[in-house]
Write an enzyme that holds these catalytic residues in place. Structure first.
Site, PDB file in Angstrom:
ATOM      1  N   CYS A  85       0.836  -1.196   0.000  1.00  0.00           N
ATOM      2  CA  CYS A  85       0.000   0.000   0.000  1.00  0.00           C
ATOM      3  C   CYS A  85       0.880   1.260   0.000  1.00  0.00           C
ATOM      4  O   CYS A  85       1.476   1.587  -1.002  1.00  0.00           O
ATOM      5  CB  CYS A  85      -0.975  -0.034   1.166  1.00  0.00           C
ATOM      6  SG  CYS A  85      -2.341   1.140   1.024  1.00  0.00           S
ATOM      7  N   HIS A 194      -3.399  -5.625   1.244  1.00  0.00           N
ATOM      8  CA  HIS A 194      -2.652  -5.844   2.481  1.00  0.00           C
ATOM      9  C   HIS A 194      -2.598  -7.321   2.864  1.00  0.00           C
ATOM     10  O   HIS A 194      -3.432  -7.791   3.652  1.00  0.00           O
ATOM     11  CB  HIS A 194      -3.308  -5.069   3.620  1.00  0.00           C
ATOM     12  CG  HIS A 194      -3.098  -3.594   3.567  1.00  0.00           C
ATOM     13  ND1 HIS A 194      -2.136  -2.947   4.314  1.00  0.00           N
ATOM     14  CD2 HIS A 194      -3.733  -2.631   2.864  1.00  0.00           C
ATOM     15  CE1 HIS A 194      -2.200  -1.644   4.082  1.00  0.00           C
ATOM     16  NE2 HIS A 194      -3.153  -1.430   3.197  1.00  0.00           N
ATOM     17  N   GLU A 196      -0.665  -8.682   4.938  1.00  0.00           N
ATOM     18  CA  GLU A 196      -0.363  -8.822   6.366  1.00  0.00           C
ATOM     19  C   GLU A 196      -1.609  -8.830   7.231  1.00  0.00           C
ATOM     20  O   GLU A 196      -1.565  -9.229   8.401  1.00  0.00           O
ATOM     21  CB  GLU A 196       0.600  -7.713   6.827  1.00  0.00           C
ATOM     22  CG  GLU A 196      -0.019  -6.360   7.091  1.00  0.00           C
ATOM     23  CD  GLU A 196      -0.310  -5.532   5.861  1.00  0.00           C
ATOM     24  OE1 GLU A 196      -0.597  -4.330   6.025  1.00  0.00           O
ATOM     25  OE2 GLU A 196      -0.263  -6.083   4.738  1.00  0.00           O
TER      26      GLU A 196
END
Length: 222
Positions: A85, A194, A196
């Site tokens: 991002c 994302h 994560e």
């Protein structure tokens, strides 16, 4: 492996990225934007957020942080670098990746579970996936539209540098549905969604993002 996660003023997802690195089987090392060395790490993650408040342009100030001098030099030697991002925006501003990220075409911030197709599994960050794998990860951005001129887009596609594409819906107007790209060498990857946030079954959209961190294996790059 030791994986450094950089914190800039305004980073939001650095802690999440360090946790994902640990779940991927690696040692997470916290790096600060003002660091003048990378503390012996084997790879680097630039996390999401709003570095330096996104003043000027997203990532435009971060590219001048002392730690980025070290990241750019290490990437040139082959160190694996992942920008997520805002980290993707920093990589583009640093000219480690082509193109740019601009405001979403609908002019609104978007947060959703996003379907992706993994198109390049030959990077240090995507080797755990099968080519063409369809995954779901979290997406959240206000300036996530990937743009480049036609010649650059043709080159990215022709050389297999498109890492991931949006499926079912294009959430931000990215050209050719591009969600992530790699440099020519393949060691530097930028991804707007994302992964994560998609590494544990208890929270988020599942574990489809974990492969970006388990993919990272010991390699000689220096």
């Amino acid at each position: 492996m030791k994986v450094g996660v950089v914190t800039f003023p305004g980073s939001l997802d650095d802690v999440d990225a360090r946790r994902a690195v640990g779940l991927g089987g690696h040692e997470a090392v916290a790096l600060w934007h003002g660091d003048h060395d990378l503390r012996g790490v084997d790879a680097v993650v630039l996390p999401g957020g709003f570095s330096y408040g996104d003043y000027l342009r997203c990532g435009a100030i971060s590219r001048f942080a002392p730690v980025m001098t070290e990241v750019v030099e290490a990437a040139g030697r082959g160190m694996p670098v992942l920008g997520i991002c805002n980290g993707f925006q920093v990589l583009c501003e640093s000219h480690l990746l082509p193109g740019a990220l601009i405001r979403n075409d609908h002019q609104r911030f978007v947060c959703r579970d996003q379907r992706l197709r993994v198109e390049n599994t030959r990077t240090p960050w995507t080797g755990a996936y099968a080519e063409g794998a369809e995954i779901t990860v979290v997406l959240k951005n206000g300036e996530g539209g990937f743009v480049a001129d036609d010649a650059t887009l043709d080159r990215l596609e022709g050389q297999g540098q498109v890492v991931a594409r949006y499926l079912e819906v294009n959430p931000n107007g990215s050209m050719r549905d591009i969600a992530g790209v790699a440099n020519e060498r393949g060691n530097v990857v930028g991804l707007m969604p994302h992964p994560e946030h998609s590494v544990e079954a208890l929270t988020g959209s599942g574990t489809d993002g974990l492969g970006f961190f388990t993919s990272l294996v010991e390699s000689v790059w220096a």
